[in-house]
Design a protein around this motif. Structure first.
Motif, PDB file in Angstrom:
ATOM      1  N   CYS A 197       0.867  -1.156  -0.002  1.00 35.19           N
ATOM      2  CA  CYS A 197       0.033  -0.023  -0.137  1.00 35.19           C
ATOM      3  C   CYS A 197       0.754   1.083   0.086  1.00 35.19           C
ATOM      4  CB  CYS A 197      -1.030   0.001   1.385  1.00 35.19           C
ATOM      5  SG  CYS A 197       0.048   0.146   2.659  1.00 35.19           S
ATOM      6  N   GLY A 198       2.162   1.142   0.090  1.00 30.23           N
ATOM      7  CA  GLY A 198       3.194   2.436   0.260  1.00 30.23           C
ATOM      8  C   GLY A 198       3.450   2.647   1.364  1.00 30.23           C
ATOM      9  N   VAL A 199       2.992   2.242   2.620  1.00 25.06           N
ATOM     10  CA  VAL A 199       3.379   3.026   3.796  1.00 25.06           C
ATOM     11  C   VAL A 199       4.795   2.684   4.129  1.00 25.06           C
ATOM     12  CG1 VAL A 199       2.923   0.718   5.096  1.00 25.06           C
ATOM     13  CG2 VAL A 199       2.817   2.794   6.316  1.00 25.06           C
ATOM     14  N   LYS A 200       5.638   3.575   4.785  1.00 29.26           N
ATOM     15  CA  LYS A 200       6.932   3.395   4.987  1.00 29.26           C
ATOM     16  C   LYS A 200       7.273   2.189   5.675  1.00 29.26           C
ATOM     17  CE  LYS A 200      10.850   5.965   7.022  1.00 29.26           C
ATOM     18  NZ  LYS A 200      11.174   7.190   7.718  1.00 29.26           N
ATOM     19  N   LYS A 201       8.261   1.461   5.412  1.00 32.14           N
ATOM     20  CA  LYS A 201       8.793   0.416   6.113  1.00 32.14           C
ATOM     21  C   LYS A 201       9.344   0.701   7.531  1.00 32.14           C
ATOM     22  CE  LYS A 201      10.723  -2.339   2.005  1.00 32.14           C
ATOM     23  NZ  LYS A 201      11.518  -2.997   1.489  1.00 32.14           N
ATOM     24  N   VAL A 202       8.887  -0.391   8.265  1.00 31.95           N
ATOM     25  CA  VAL A 202       9.296  -0.254  10.006  1.00 31.95           C
ATOM     26  C   VAL A 202      10.021  -1.675  10.303  1.00 31.95           C
ATOM     27  CG1 VAL A 202       8.253  -0.250  12.075  1.00 31.95           C
ATOM     28  CG2 VAL A 202       7.282   1.185  10.205  1.00 31.95           C
ATOM     29  N   SER A 203      11.029  -1.405  11.227  1.00 34.29           N
ATOM     30  CA  SER A 203      11.709  -2.432  11.658  1.00 34.29           C
ATOM     31  C   SER A 203      10.984  -3.041  12.699  1.00 34.29           C
ATOM     32  CB  SER A 203      13.333  -2.299  11.991  1.00 34.29           C
ATOM     33  OG  SER A 203      13.305  -1.412  13.025  1.00 34.29           O
ATOM     34  N   LEU A 204      11.449  -4.061  13.425  1.00 32.47           N
ATOM     35  CA  LEU A 204      11.045  -4.577  14.459  1.00 32.47           C
ATOM     36  C   LEU A 204      11.590  -4.309  15.734  1.00 32.47           C
ATOM     37  CD1 LEU A 204      10.009  -8.349  13.191  1.00 32.47           C
ATOM     38  CD2 LEU A 204       8.313  -6.676  13.730  1.00 32.47           C
ATOM     39  N   GLU A 205      12.404  -3.330  15.699  1.00 30.56           N
ATOM     40  CA  GLU A 205      13.199  -2.994  16.942  1.00 30.56           C
ATOM     41  C   GLU A 205      12.251  -2.312  17.724  1.00 30.56           C
ATOM     42  OE1 GLU A 205      16.861  -0.193  18.078  1.00 30.56           O
ATOM     43  OE2 GLU A 205      15.863   0.211  16.244  1.00 30.56           O
ATOM     44  N   GLY A 206      12.540  -2.940  19.068  1.00 30.37           N
ATOM     45  CA  GLY A 206      11.483  -2.416  20.169  1.00 30.37           C
ATOM     46  C   GLY A 206      10.166  -3.277  20.404  1.00 30.37           C
ATOM     47  N   ALA A 207      10.155  -4.423  19.688  1.00 29.08           N
ATOM     48  CA  ALA A 207       8.840  -5.203  19.770  1.00 29.08           C
ATOM     49  C   ALA A 207       8.825  -5.850  21.029  1.00 29.08           C
ATOM     50  CB  ALA A 207       8.785  -6.141  18.325  1.00 29.08           C
ATOM     51  N   PHE A 208      10.111  -6.113  21.697  1.00 24.57           N
ATOM     52  CA  PHE A 208      10.142  -6.876  22.719  1.00 24.57           C
ATOM     53  C   PHE A 208      10.097  -5.954  24.255  1.00 24.57           C
ATOM     54  CE2 PHE A 208      11.682  -9.931  19.636  1.00 24.57           C
ATOM     55  CZ  PHE A 208      11.448 -10.955  20.131  1.00 24.57           C
ATOM     56  N   ARG A 209       9.809  -4.827  23.905  1.00 25.93           N
ATOM     57  CA  ARG A 209       9.465  -4.093  25.139  1.00 25.93           C
ATOM     58  C   ARG A 209       8.302  -4.387  25.787  1.00 25.93           C
ATOM     59  NH1 ARG A 209       8.544   0.734  24.538  1.00 25.93           N
ATOM     60  NH2 ARG A 209       8.167   1.000  22.271  1.00 25.93           N
ATOM     61  N   SER A 210       8.095  -4.256  27.173  1.00 22.42           N
ATOM     62  CA  SER A 210       6.844  -4.563  27.762  1.00 22.42           C
ATOM     63  C   SER A 210       5.863  -3.900  27.469  1.00 22.42           C
ATOM     64  CB  SER A 210       7.306  -4.552  29.452  1.00 22.42           C
ATOM     65  OG  SER A 210       7.465  -3.167  29.881  1.00 22.42           O
ATOM     66  N   ARG A 211       6.207  -2.587  26.954  1.00 23.46           N
ATOM     67  CA  ARG A 211       4.904  -1.863  26.801  1.00 23.46           C
ATOM     68  C   ARG A 211       4.896  -1.503  25.230  1.00 23.46           C
ATOM     69  NH1 ARG A 211       2.622   1.378  30.438  1.00 23.46           N
ATOM     70  NH2 ARG A 211       1.976   2.788  28.868  1.00 23.46           N
ATOM     71  N   ALA A 212       5.524  -2.292  24.360  1.00 22.59           N
ATOM     72  CA  ALA A 212       5.417  -1.918  22.990  1.00 22.59           C
ATOM     73  C   ALA A 212       3.866  -2.274  22.455  1.00 22.59           C
ATOM     74  CB  ALA A 212       6.518  -3.163  22.306  1.00 22.59           C
ATOM     75  N   LEU A 213       3.368  -3.376  22.819  1.00 23.93           N
ATOM     76  CA  LEU A 213       2.097  -3.640  22.238  1.00 23.93           C
ATOM     77  C   LEU A 213       0.772  -2.991  22.989  1.00 23.93           C
ATOM     78  CD1 LEU A 213       2.299  -7.479  21.628  1.00 23.93           C
ATOM     79  CD2 LEU A 213       2.694  -5.836  20.179  1.00 23.93           C
ATOM     80  N   LYS A 214       1.171  -2.685  24.119  1.00 22.86           N
ATOM     81  CA  LYS A 214       0.473  -1.858  24.858  1.00 22.86           C
ATOM     82  C   LYS A 214       0.232  -0.425  24.287  1.00 22.86           C
ATOM     83  CE  LYS A 214      -1.094  -0.228  29.354  1.00 22.86           C
ATOM     84  NZ  LYS A 214      -0.769  -0.155  31.011  1.00 22.86           N
ATOM     85  N   ASP A 215       1.258   0.173  24.008  1.00 21.99           N
ATOM     86  CA  ASP A 215       1.326   1.432  23.357  1.00 21.99           C
ATOM     87  C   ASP A 215       0.468   1.662  21.897  1.00 21.99           C
ATOM     88  OD1 ASP A 215       2.633   2.373  25.470  1.00 21.99           O
ATOM     89  OD2 ASP A 215       4.700   2.527  24.676  1.00 21.99           O
ATOM     90  N   LEU A 216       0.374   0.485  21.322  1.00 21.08           N
ATOM     91  CA  LEU A 216      -0.392   0.253  20.197  1.00 21.08           C
ATOM     92  C   LEU A 216      -1.705   0.018  20.376  1.00 21.08           C
ATOM     93  CD1 LEU A 216       2.059  -1.509  17.980  1.00 21.08           C
ATOM     94  CD2 LEU A 216       1.695   1.223  18.014  1.00 21.08           C
ATOM     95  N   GLY A 217      -2.103  -0.274  21.555  1.00 21.18           N
ATOM     96  CA  GLY A 217      -3.586  -0.412  21.722  1.00 21.18           C
ATOM     97  C   GLY A 217      -3.923  -1.857  21.590  1.00 21.18           C
ATOM     98  N   ILE A 218      -2.777  -2.932  21.547  1.00 22.19           N
ATOM     99  CA  ILE A 218      -3.175  -4.134  21.188  1.00 22.19           C
ATOM    100  C   ILE A 218      -3.331  -5.073  22.328  1.00 22.19           C
ATOM    101  CG2 ILE A 218      -1.979  -6.303  20.235  1.00 22.19           C
ATOM    102  CD1 ILE A 218      -0.457  -4.537  18.388  1.00 22.19           C
ATOM    103  N   ARG A 219      -4.552  -5.859  22.535  1.00 22.78           N
ATOM    104  CA  ARG A 219      -4.839  -6.491  23.613  1.00 22.78           C
ATOM    105  C   ARG A 219      -4.859  -7.848  23.359  1.00 22.78           C
ATOM    106  NH1 ARG A 219      -4.436  -3.511  27.909  1.00 22.78           N
ATOM    107  NH2 ARG A 219      -5.291  -1.386  27.618  1.00 22.78           N
ATOM    108  N   CYS A 220      -4.865  -8.989  24.145  1.00 25.83           N
ATOM    109  CA  CYS A 220      -4.752 -10.220  24.091  1.00 25.83           C
ATOM    110  C   CYS A 220      -5.952 -10.536  23.469  1.00 25.83           C
ATOM    111  CB  CYS A 220      -4.759 -11.180  25.647  1.00 25.83           C
ATOM    112  SG  CYS A 220      -4.726 -12.860  25.248  1.00 25.83           S
ATOM    113  N   THR A 221      -5.648 -11.478  22.347  1.00 25.11           N
ATOM    114  CA  THR A 221      -6.949 -12.089  21.556  1.00 25.11           C
ATOM    115  C   THR A 221      -7.846 -13.166  22.485  1.00 25.11           C
ATOM    116  OG1 THR A 221      -5.708 -13.712  20.407  1.00 25.11           O
ATOM    117  CG2 THR A 221      -5.646 -11.407  19.309  1.00 25.11           C
ATOM    118  N   GLY A 222      -7.076 -13.844  23.220  1.00 19.86           N
ATOM    119  CA  GLY A 222      -7.666 -14.804  23.808  1.00 19.86           C
ATOM    120  C   GLY A 222      -7.642 -16.109  23.019  1.00 19.86           C
ATOM    121  N   ARG A 223      -6.803 -16.439  22.118  1.00 20.03           N
ATOM    122  CA  ARG A 223      -6.794 -17.633  21.422  1.00 20.03           C
ATOM    123  C   ARG A 223      -6.198 -18.723  22.041  1.00 20.03           C
ATOM    124  NH1 ARG A 223      -4.358 -18.057  16.090  1.00 20.03           N
ATOM    125  NH2 ARG A 223      -5.363 -20.174  16.233  1.00 20.03           N
TER     126      ARG A 223
END
Length: 622
Positions: A197-223
């Motif tokens: 779609c043309g969005v700028k590429k993003v690395s996975l740096e910082g994905a393992f931070r304890s608040r990384a997913l929380k800051d994106l509003g991502i919650r557990c899917t319960g799977r």
């Protein structure tokens, strides 16, 4: 995987229980309890799978295991060996499902669900490039056991200009994701996620931070992808990013018990597999059931009257065989107290060895040669049987005594009345410390310094337990950290290390079992393993008083100095969660499979004291 004898391996199959299920590979039965159990991920060639629940297994070839002392506190009727059929009757017993489902192509860089690659049947290849696909290196999991694919789309489209979509559907931008590893390193900074779609590429740096997913509003899917057709549960936890092969992705909750008299011998052992079926039946029905099961054909030495009398006696005792000295505490404490009593009692070999799982005898010369070293009793355990059962597992955090039940993931959608387990036979040496010497040590003038060191570990452990407890109104379990526990536990470690050096045993083939309490101070070091280091008599020979005296003196001499001293001895805290003091890999740490408490609550100073003499050790000059 290396070739293994047919009886020691389990076949893993993909998909539902059908006759022509695809065979994926073979793993040892013991690994299905400790390494690759239900809910764990396993790599097979260039694919990744998750072992599915017990209700999906074909247990036609899963032989039952009976150990009443362990099955009752775990709330099951019996245990079963993981299925491992004979080659001529090969059937797939253990099932697996594909997980994670996101794969990438190392050539074209496509990042999508596996089924979108149009791979040939039975292969994981890119339909365009005909190259092997690579399963996602990353997953997300929460402390309540749920696990799911990493939300690549949401990680990439974090800009407010894009509508947040569902990671499972690929988002709402209409593009296709790509993954490329750039640079010469395997760091997260070089792993770039893009989209057509043309969005700028993003690395996975910082994905393992304890608040990384929380800051994106991502919650557990319960799977719960290991449970077939299980609906997603509501879960308000914040997931954490994990490596697919990380040890934090699956931590087994394993319980074990030794087979001890009376359940380990004679009529008790013969009746144990049938007891739960006949305990509430009338004497006439008991005889009918036993004759139908051909009990008296297999055990002609016993009569129906003897069995009925035993059942009545067991029913009167309710929880099993009556004993003159009642045991108290939690189920685990009861198991250990019963074992401590049996290990202190002479149980010679009688009759057929096949009808006796526990043989424990004192050495011929007695333990008088060890009294001056602080050892009260030595028992040679010439035969023992241990049952290890997988009850549950955790993710992200290791199991803790303070865990709420919700943190223990289920092995099946509904209780089945059994759990997977293995039984191993071996031998060992049981050592108890002199209680009078322990009391003198604990009452001496300089003992306060040793108590203060133990209190540091206890404080850290209590803080850890408190952080894992959810209900503040419920008392947290008490930490076992005390000078007595530190001395007994560290002694077990230095003996195992010494026997590994002197006796030729690999340290990983030896295990400890700690019996510590107000009236207990003993250790059992044993070789409960299924390989050639199991029960060849070598470990029992190490327990002869003359040899044990030499071993103990040599082990204590090694413990007085560590190659990392003075840093090791003077450390204010060491080890995982600061639960050790003077203990490191150069002196007392063991392979984690050998230690009951994951190489924690250790301190050499409890044995030999500090080098400046400020802290007295149990074996030190004081």
């Amino acid at each position: 995987m290396s070739p293994m004898p047919p009886r020691s391996r389990s076949r893993v199959a993909s998909g539902p229980a059908v006759r022509r299920a695809r065979k994926l590979g073979e793993i040892r039965r013991s690994q299905l309890i400790t390494t690759y159990g239900v809910g764990a991920m396993i790599a097979v060639d260039n694919e990744s799978f998750i072992l599915t629940g017990l209700d999906s297994w074909d247990i036609a070839e899963a032989h039952p295991i009976w150990e009443p002392r362990l099955s009752r506190p775990l709330g099951v009727n019996h245990f079963r060996l993981p299925p491992a059929p004979e080659p001529e009757r090969a059937r797939d017993g253990v099932r697996a499902a594909r997980f994670p489902v996101w794969y990438s192509c190392p050539n074209c860089g496509d990042l999508q669900r596996f089924r979108s690659f149009n791979s040939p049947m039975g292969k994981a290849e890119c339909g365009k490039c005909q190259l092997d696909l690579v399963p996602s290196r990353f997953v997300v999991a929460c402390p309540y056991g749920h696990i799911d694919d990493f939300p690549y789309w949401k990680w990439l489209h974090r800009s407010a200009d894009y509508q947040r979509g569902d990671a499972a559907s690929g988002g709402s931008c209409g593009g296709n994701l790509t993954l490329h590893a750039e640079g010469s390193t395997a760091s997260l900074r070089s792993v770039l996620i893009g989209c057509t779609c043309g969005v700028k590429k993003v690395s996975l740096e910082g994905a393992f931070r304890s608040r990384a997913l929380k800051d994106l509003g991502i919650r557990c899917t319960g799977r719960s992808p290991w449970l077939r057709d299980a609906p997603n549960e509501f879960c308000d936890a914040v997931p954490r990013t994990l490596q697919r092969g990380s040890s934090s992705a699956w931590n087994p909750v394993v319980h074990s018990a030794l087979s001890i008299p009376p359940w380990s011998e004679g009529l008790y052992k013969a009746v144990a597999p049938y007891y739960d079926r006949i305990r509430d039946e009338s004497p006439a029905d008991i005889q009918v059931i036993l004759r139908y099961e051909k009990f008296f054909t297999h055990h002609p030495e016993y009569t129906a009257e003897a069995v009925i009398e035993l059942v009545e006696r067991l029913n009167a005792a309710k929880d099993g065989p009556a004993d003159e000295s009642p045991v108290t505490g939690s189920p685990r404490e009861k198991i250990y107290q019963e074992e401590f009593r049996s290990l202190n009692t002479h149980h010679p070999e009688e009759g057929s060895a096949q009808r006796q799982d526990f043989v424990c005898e004192p050495p011929r010369g007695g333990a008088e040669a060890l009294l001056d070293l602080g050892v009260e009793r030595v028992m040679l355990v010439k035969r023992l049987r241990e049952v290890r059962a997988l009850q549950s597992f955790t993710r992200v955090e290791e199991p803790s005594a303070a865990d709420e039940p919700r943190r223990r993931a289920k092995l099946s959608r509904e209780p089945l009345g059994w759990l997977p387990a293995i039984e191993v036979s071996g031998e060992g040496v049981f050592v108890t410390l002199d209680p009078q010497r322990l009391q003198d040590w604990e009452q001496q003038v300089g003992y306060q310094a040793a108590f203060d060191r133990a209190e540091r570990i206890r404080t850290n452990h209590d803080g850890l337990l408190r952080s894992r407890a959810v209900d503040a109104a419920k008392p947290i379990p008490e930490s076992p950290a005390s000078p007595r526990f530190l001395a007994v536990h560290t002694l077990a470690h230095i003996l195992i290390n010494e026997w590994s050096l002197d006796g030729g045993y690999p340290a990983a083939s030896l295990r400890e079992r700690l019996y510590v309490g107000p009236d207990m101070a003993g250790i059992l070091i044993y070789t409960a393993t299924s390989d050639s280091a199991g029960s060849l008599g070598g470990i029992v020979a190490q327990g002869e008083p003359g040899r044990l005296r030499q071993t103990l003196r040599s082990a204590l001499d090694r413990a007085r100095w560590c190659s990392n001293d003075p840093l090791c001895m003077e450390a204010e805290a060491a080890g995982t969660d600061s639960l050790n003091l003077a203990a490191c890999h150069a002196c007392v740490l063991l392979p984690e499979t050998s230690c009951e408490v994951n190489n924690t609550i250790l301190d050499r100073a409890a044995l030999v004291g500090t080098q400046d003499g400020s802290v007295p050790g149990f074996f030190g000059p004081w």
